[in-house]
Design a protein around this motif. Structure first.
Motif, PDB file in Angstrom:
ATOM      1  N   ASN A 170      39.369  -2.693  -1.116  1.00  0.00           N
ATOM      2  CA  ASN A 170      40.610  -3.124  -1.755  1.00  0.00           C
ATOM      3  C   ASN A 170      41.840  -2.424  -1.185  1.00  0.00           C
ATOM      4  OD1 ASN A 170      42.413  -4.360  -3.436  1.00  0.00           O
ATOM      5  ND2 ASN A 170      41.419  -3.763  -5.335  1.00  0.00           N
ATOM      6  N   ASN A 171      41.962  -2.461   0.118  1.00  0.00           N
ATOM      7  CA  ASN A 171      43.200  -2.053   0.763  1.00  0.00           C
ATOM      8  C   ASN A 171      43.971  -3.323   1.146  1.00  0.00           C
ATOM      9  OD1 ASN A 171      42.905   0.929   0.861  1.00  0.00           O
ATOM     10  ND2 ASN A 171      41.074   0.440   2.032  1.00  0.00           N
ATOM     11  N   GLY A 172      44.897  -3.204   2.058  1.00  0.00           N
ATOM     12  CA  GLY A 172      45.692  -4.367   2.442  1.00  0.00           C
ATOM     13  C   GLY A 172      45.246  -5.005   3.738  1.00  0.00           C
ATOM     14  N   PHE A 173      43.993  -4.777   4.164  1.00  0.00           N
ATOM     15  CA  PHE A 173      43.505  -5.301   5.433  1.00  0.00           C
ATOM     16  C   PHE A 173      43.326  -6.817   5.354  1.00  0.00           C
ATOM     17  CE2 PHE A 173      41.184  -1.039   5.208  1.00  0.00           C
ATOM     18  CZ  PHE A 173      42.244  -0.354   5.784  1.00  0.00           C
ATOM     19  N   THR A 174      43.723  -7.507   6.413  1.00  0.00           N
ATOM     20  CA  THR A 174      43.542  -8.958   6.477  1.00  0.00           C
ATOM     21  C   THR A 174      42.829  -9.420   7.740  1.00  0.00           C
ATOM     22  OG1 THR A 174      45.746  -9.181   7.480  1.00  0.00           O
ATOM     23  CG2 THR A 174      45.593  -9.404   5.067  1.00  0.00           C
ATOM     24  N   ASN A 175      42.729  -8.551   8.740  1.00  0.00           N
ATOM     25  CA  ASN A 175      42.104  -8.933  10.010  1.00  0.00           C
ATOM     26  C   ASN A 175      40.951  -7.985  10.307  1.00  0.00           C
ATOM     27  OD1 ASN A 175      41.404  -9.715  12.606  1.00  0.00           O
ATOM     28  ND2 ASN A 175      43.530 -10.055  13.224  1.00  0.00           N
ATOM     29  N   ASN A 218      38.680  -6.988   0.622  1.00  0.00           N
ATOM     30  CA  ASN A 218      39.780  -7.161   1.556  1.00  0.00           C
ATOM     31  C   ASN A 218      39.798  -8.632   1.985  1.00  0.00           C
ATOM     32  OD1 ASN A 218      40.894  -4.337   2.145  1.00  0.00           O
ATOM     33  ND2 ASN A 218      38.695  -4.039   2.413  1.00  0.00           N
ATOM     34  N   SER A 219      40.957  -9.169   2.259  1.00  0.00           N
ATOM     35  CA  SER A 219      41.095 -10.603   2.536  1.00  0.00           C
ATOM     36  C   SER A 219      40.856 -10.900   4.016  1.00  0.00           C
ATOM     37  CB  SER A 219      42.491 -11.080   2.108  1.00  0.00           C
ATOM     38  OG  SER A 219      42.685 -10.853   0.740  1.00  0.00           O
ATOM     39  N   PHE A 220      39.582 -11.027   4.402  1.00  0.00           N
ATOM     40  CA  PHE A 220      39.253 -11.265   5.812  1.00  0.00           C
ATOM     41  C   PHE A 220      39.126 -12.764   6.133  1.00  0.00           C
ATOM     42  CE2 PHE A 220      37.101  -6.935   5.446  1.00  0.00           C
ATOM     43  CZ  PHE A 220      38.214  -6.286   5.956  1.00  0.00           C
ATOM     44  N   GLU A 221      38.505 -13.519   5.254  1.00  0.00           N
ATOM     45  CA  GLU A 221      38.333 -14.977   5.345  1.00  0.00           C
ATOM     46  C   GLU A 221      37.352 -15.420   6.433  1.00  0.00           C
ATOM     47  OE1 GLU A 221      41.981 -17.123   5.411  1.00  0.00           O
ATOM     48  OE2 GLU A 221      42.705 -16.250   3.519  1.00  0.00           O
ATOM     49  N   ARG A 222      37.465 -14.908   7.656  1.00  0.00           N
ATOM     50  CA  ARG A 222      36.613 -15.384   8.755  1.00  0.00           C
ATOM     51  C   ARG A 222      35.994 -14.207   9.508  1.00  0.00           C
ATOM     52  NH1 ARG A 222      37.339 -20.562  10.480  1.00  0.00           N
ATOM     53  NH2 ARG A 222      36.860 -20.024  12.647  1.00  0.00           N
ATOM     54  N   ILE A 223      34.738 -14.418   9.925  1.00  0.00           N
ATOM     55  CA  ILE A 223      34.059 -13.454  10.798  1.00  0.00           C
ATOM     56  C   ILE A 223      33.566 -14.235  12.013  1.00  0.00           C
ATOM     57  CG2 ILE A 223      32.130 -11.854  11.032  1.00  0.00           C
ATOM     58  CD1 ILE A 223      32.300 -11.287   8.095  1.00  0.00           C
ATOM     59  N   THR A 224      34.088 -13.885  13.173  1.00  0.00           N
ATOM     60  CA  THR A 224      33.768 -14.627  14.394  1.00  0.00           C
ATOM     61  C   THR A 224      32.536 -14.043  15.078  1.00  0.00           C
ATOM     62  OG1 THR A 224      35.159 -13.237  15.793  1.00  0.00           O
ATOM     63  CG2 THR A 224      36.227 -15.102  14.674  1.00  0.00           C
ATOM     64  N   ALA A 225      32.142 -14.670  16.172  1.00  0.00           N
ATOM     65  CA  ALA A 225      30.952 -14.238  16.909  1.00  0.00           C
ATOM     66  C   ALA A 225      31.130 -12.848  17.512  1.00  0.00           C
ATOM     67  CB  ALA A 225      30.631 -15.250  18.007  1.00  0.00           C
ATOM     68  N   HIS A 226      32.365 -12.448  17.812  1.00  0.00           N
ATOM     69  CA  HIS A 226      32.608 -11.183  18.505  1.00  0.00           C
ATOM     70  C   HIS A 226      33.125 -10.084  17.578  1.00  0.00           C
ATOM     71  CE1 HIS A 226      32.093 -13.582  22.093  1.00  0.00           C
ATOM     72  NE2 HIS A 226      33.098 -14.380  21.724  1.00  0.00           N
ATOM     73  N   THR A 227      33.170 -10.337  16.279  1.00  0.00           N
ATOM     74  CA  THR A 227      33.780  -9.377  15.349  1.00  0.00           C
ATOM     75  C   THR A 227      33.138  -7.999  15.441  1.00  0.00           C
ATOM     76  OG1 THR A 227      34.424 -11.108  13.798  1.00  0.00           O
ATOM     77  CG2 THR A 227      34.219  -8.880  12.920  1.00  0.00           C
ATOM     78  N   PHE A 228      31.797  -7.929  15.431  1.00  0.00           N
ATOM     79  CA  PHE A 228      31.113  -6.639  15.367  1.00  0.00           C
ATOM     80  C   PHE A 228      30.626  -6.144  16.736  1.00  0.00           C
ATOM     81  CE2 PHE A 228      30.551  -8.357  11.036  1.00  0.00           C
ATOM     82  CZ  PHE A 228      31.112  -7.316  10.312  1.00  0.00           C
ATOM     83  N   LEU A 229      31.071  -6.756  17.816  1.00  0.00           N
ATOM     84  CA  LEU A 229      30.672  -6.294  19.151  1.00  0.00           C
ATOM     85  C   LEU A 229      31.049  -4.835  19.405  1.00  0.00           C
ATOM     86  CD1 LEU A 229      31.272  -9.311  21.568  1.00  0.00           C
ATOM     87  CD2 LEU A 229      29.102  -8.208  20.964  1.00  0.00           C
TER      88      LEU A 229
END
Length: 862
Positions: free
Chosen positions: A171-176, A200-211
């Motif tokens: 619950n911080n202000g992170f969005t990306n 946190n408001s991320f909305e999407r996790i792409t294929a390379h997010t956790f690389l």
């Protein structure tokens, strides 16, 4: 330290570790990670911080600590503008609710010794300088949460945290999330095993997010409540060691979840825990997704807070690996008889069906391997209450069951056949079950039961507890009988003879005035006894000493104890002395101790002459407070004991004996005369009442009525009404002022916080204000009835009313009742007023009508 998304097994799972020592499953070793609380009575009221460290001069923060300074908490709201600079060492430091706007290098250099650091709820924090944690090599847990203005983290922020295991950034202000992940790469956090970035408001996790985290040691990842609506199938493949994935309360489709689960299995990721709570599944669990899960390595499946009204026999495919299944709060009203049969769930150990609308359990087709079953809170709501029933021989095949939770269900009675088959049960929770009847031999089929929770049931409403009801509980360790309406225990039928191995006995919030040595004698292993919030008074013969019972902890808080009798002192001395390495605790706060010579002189004298060093240390370190007289109210009892002037109390004692001797004969004669007169009055009471009634009317008509009425008509009152209330009802008084003073006819109220002159005596101001007011309003609540000041004001108001009584309809006393009032707090005057006068009851749902009626009463012409 943990996010708001609490693990579903956070109830009684820890008890499995304590009592299920021989279970044939490695799963039990994993339950400990989810054990956040337990049903044992807690004498620690939250995290107490009794040590005041004062204001940190460098930052303006206020800091407090636990004894030993192992945990320190600093806060300050608009005062704490910089990170505190403490000179004491501790394991845990929490900095919360400050106005710190940035953390820079050097702020944390002196805290190299910390193991846990929380930086939470600092809503003006916007920047954390990279390298700030460079010297904190011992830190294992770090929480940077609820800092709503913190929008980003630099890639090098966590440099130096080589041993950090848990990182919480909830619950911080992170969005990306893509910008956030590089800060967690294994080259910087090589020991990280648990990452929580929920809410946190991320909305999407792409294929390379956790690389950037490829090669990380992370085993648990929390992404709950992140507004996720898209996760690429390859997203989690870089996290080869991932075992637990929490995705609850997001907006993901079953198809997406299927894809990344299949991909993770292909990449050799052996996921064991999957949280899909609150995802939005409707009607029934998605079959295709369940088939994918059934073929995976997942052991714990959490489907709570979805919506499955009817769970049929075919809702789940065979799931041989599932050991824990969570179906809490899925609104189910019906479950098929073979839904959880051993053929489908051969390894199921824990099943959660609580917070649903089930009418009970009537079938015996549960998994034979089931160890934990939670059926609590299946009682519906106020509009549609559910009555819970257990069929005969329902548990006949549940031989492995260790924990059964049936709390918060509308069960009226249990019988000798209710628990057949539970020969290995260790924990039974029946709290808040509305139980009023326990059949004879009900617990006989559970000889290995260790914990029995019967709190908040009206057990003693219609019958006394008997030993036959508790037969068979020879191995019971913990018995909770909180708020069961118990008034006494019958020594001739001592229920504790059936439970001789009890270590924890909880009798909180009953109606016990006393307890006898005979009641306690069977409890030779007793360690904790909770008698708080009863009606206990001082006992005049030894209790624990006579019973031979020596608990480690006794809670007698919030009772009616007014003095220390010699027997109490002897028992306390017996409990505290010769404990070796153990430290006994006796809690006596919030009683009604009277600090004067008549009650405390002998106590002081005994302590001085006969008291051991242990009992003297207990009184010296205790915070027990005096309740009366006024001069000593709220001051420590030990301060009074040490300030007693021996000569004065000795003179008082001798004078008291002399007075008793001098007045014995006259008192006896007076008593005989009073008895005779009282008998005469009682016999002819009807005639006396009639004569007094006629005399009152005659006198009132001729003299008092005329004089008082003319005086009242000529008198000009300063206030329309004086308001008597307690501080806890301040909000209601503010609303009263707003309603009556700011709307026509604009009444004038006397409120002591506003209208009393600063520096004046309170008692004189109250008397003066009542005489200057046309009406007196008593705002009667539970807190009002407890307050000594409010009771005194009630007496004054009643005398004022009686003095003005003139046979007319004028009555200066107006009563307002706020909620339910416990009878034990009402004194004689309040009881009389509540029974003889019409009062105004506060109605939250009809406030306008309430204020109209009250305004009409005060403005009525007399």
């Amino acid at each position: 330290m943990k996010s708001a998304v609490v693990s579903p097994t956070a109830g009684y799972i820890w008890l499995l570790l304590c009592y299920v020592q021989h279970a044939r499953s490695n799963l039990l070793d994993e339950y400990e990670a989810l054990s956040t609380h337990h049903p044992l009575p807690q004498f620690h009221r939250g995290l107490e911080l009794p040590v005041e460290l004062g204001v940190d001069r460098s930052s303006g923060c206020i800091c407090r600590a636990v004894y030993g300074n192992s945990i320190v908490v600093c806060f300050g709201n608009y005062v704490c503008k910089r990170f505190p600079k403490l000179r004491i060492q501790s394991d845990v430091l929490r900095v919360r609710t400050t106005v710190i706007d940035q953390l820079v290098r050097g702020d944390l250099d002196a805290y190299y010794y910390l193991r846990i650091l929380d930086i939470e709820a600092n809503h003006q924090l916007t920047y954390i300088e990279p390298g700030i944690f460079r010297n904190m090599t011992k830190l294992e847990h770090l929480s940077i949460s609820y800092n709503t203005q913190l929008l980003s983290i630099d890639n090098r922020t966590f440099e130096g945290l080589r041993n950090l295991k848990n990182l919480t950034m909830v619950n911080n202000g992170f969005t990306n999330i893509i910008e956030l992940v590089p800060a967690f790469r294994p080259s910087i956090l090589p020991s990280l095993t648990w990452l929580d970035i929920s809410e946190n408001s991320f909305e999407r996790i792409t294929a390379h997010t956790f690389l950037p985290m490829e090669g990380s040691t992370i085993r648990k990842l929390d992404l709950c409540l992140c507004r996720l609506d898209y996760i690429h199938e390859n997203s989690f493949t870089p996290l080869k060691r991932l075992r637990e994935l929490q995705l609850g309360e997001n907006d993901l489709s079953a198809n997406q979840i299927e894809k990344f689960l299949i991909k993770m299995a292909e990449e050799g990721i052996t996921l064991t825990h999957l949280d899909l709570s609150g995802i939005g599944f409707r009607k029934q669990p998605p079959k295709r997704l369940l088939e994918v899960i059934a073929q995976s390595t997942i052991k714990w499946l959490i489907l709570a807070r979805n919506q499955f009204e009817i769970i049929g026999n075919d809702s789940f495919p065979p799931m041989p690996h599932i050991e824990l299944l969570d179906l809490r709060n899925v609104l189910t009203i019906s479950i098929g008889i073979n839904t959880f049969s051993p053929s489908k769930f051969p390894n199921l150990k824990a099943l959660f069906l609580n917070n649903n609308n089930l009418p009970g359990i009537h079938y015996n087709h549960l998994s034979d391997q089931l160890i934990y079953l939670d059926l609590s809170n299946n009682q519906g709501d106020n509009e549609n209450p559910m009555y819970f029933e257990i069929g005969r021989d329902t548990f006949i095949n549940s031989k492995q069951l260790r924990v059964l939770n049936l709390s918060f269900n509308a069960m009226k009675a249990i019988f000798d056949y209710t628990f057949h088959g539970l020969g290995n049960l260790k924990v039974l929770n029946l709290e808040n079950g509305t139980l009023y009847y326990i059949g004879i031999g009900t617990f006989r089929s559970m000889p290995r039961l260790k914990t029995l929770n019967l709190a908040n049931n009206p057990l003693a409403a219609n019958q006394n507890l008997s030993s036959a009801q508790f037969e068979g509980l020879n191995e019971l360790k913990i018995l909770i009988l909180k708020n069961c309406g118990i008034k006494q225990f019958v020594d001739d039928d001592n229920i504790f003879e059936m439970m001789p191995n009890i270590t924890h006995l909880i009798l909180k919030n009953n109606q016990l005035y006393f307890i006898t040595p005979e009641t306690l004698k069977p409890l030779k292993h007793l360690q904790v006894l909770d008698l708080s919030e009863n009606l206990m008074i001082a006992w005049w013969r030894p209790l624990f000493l006579a019973a031979g019972v020596k608990p480690l902890e006794i809670d007698l808080q919030n009772n009616k104890i007014s003095l220390f009798s010699l027997s109490m002192i002897q028992d306390m001395n017996y409990i505290l002395e010769n404990r070796g390495n153990e430290t006994a605790k006796i809690h006596l706060m919030y009683n009604v101790f009277t600090c004067d010579c008549s009650t405390m002189y002998k106590t002081s004298l005994w302590l001085e002459v006969n008291g051991s060093s242990v009992i003297k240390d207990f009184f010296s370190n205790s915070q027990i407070r005096c309740s009366s007289p006024d001069i000593w109210e709220y001051k420590r009892v030990i301060d009074y004991l040490t300030s007693i002037r021996r000569l004065n109390c000795l003179v008082y004692e001798r004078f008291n004996h002399a007075v008793v001797f001098m007045w014995t004969a006259p008192t006896l004669v007076s008593f005989i005369i009073i008895v005779i007169v009282g008998t005469f009055i009682y016999k002819y009471r009807m005639y006396l009442r009639y004569w007094l009634f006629l005399a009152k009317i005659a006198i009132g008509r001729k003299f008092i009525q005329k004089s008082l009425k003319s005086t009242r008509e000529l008198k000009s009152y300063k206030y329309d009404a004086f308001v008597s209330y307690c501080n806890e009802d301040r909000d209601f008084i503010s609303e009263m002022v707003s309603q009556l003073e700011t709307n026509p006819p604009y009444l004038k109220l006397c409120i002591y916080e506003r209208d009393f002159e600063i520096g004046s005596f309170i008692s004189e101001s109250v008397l003066s204000s009542i005489n200057e007011s046309k009406y007196v309003i008593l705002v009667i609540s539970n807190n009002f009835a407890k307050s000594q000041w409010c009771r005194w004001e009630t007496q004054l108001a009643e005398y004022h009313r009686l003095f003005l009584e003139d046979g007319t309809t004028y009555d200066p006393l107006v009563l307002i009742k706020m909620g339910e009032i416990e009878n034990k707090y009402l004194n004689t005057t309040l009881k009389y007023l509540m029974k003889t006068k019409i009062y105004h009851a506060w109605d939250e749902s009809n406030q306008t009508e309430f204020w109209r009626k009250l305004r009409n009463v005060i403005t009525k012409k007399v």
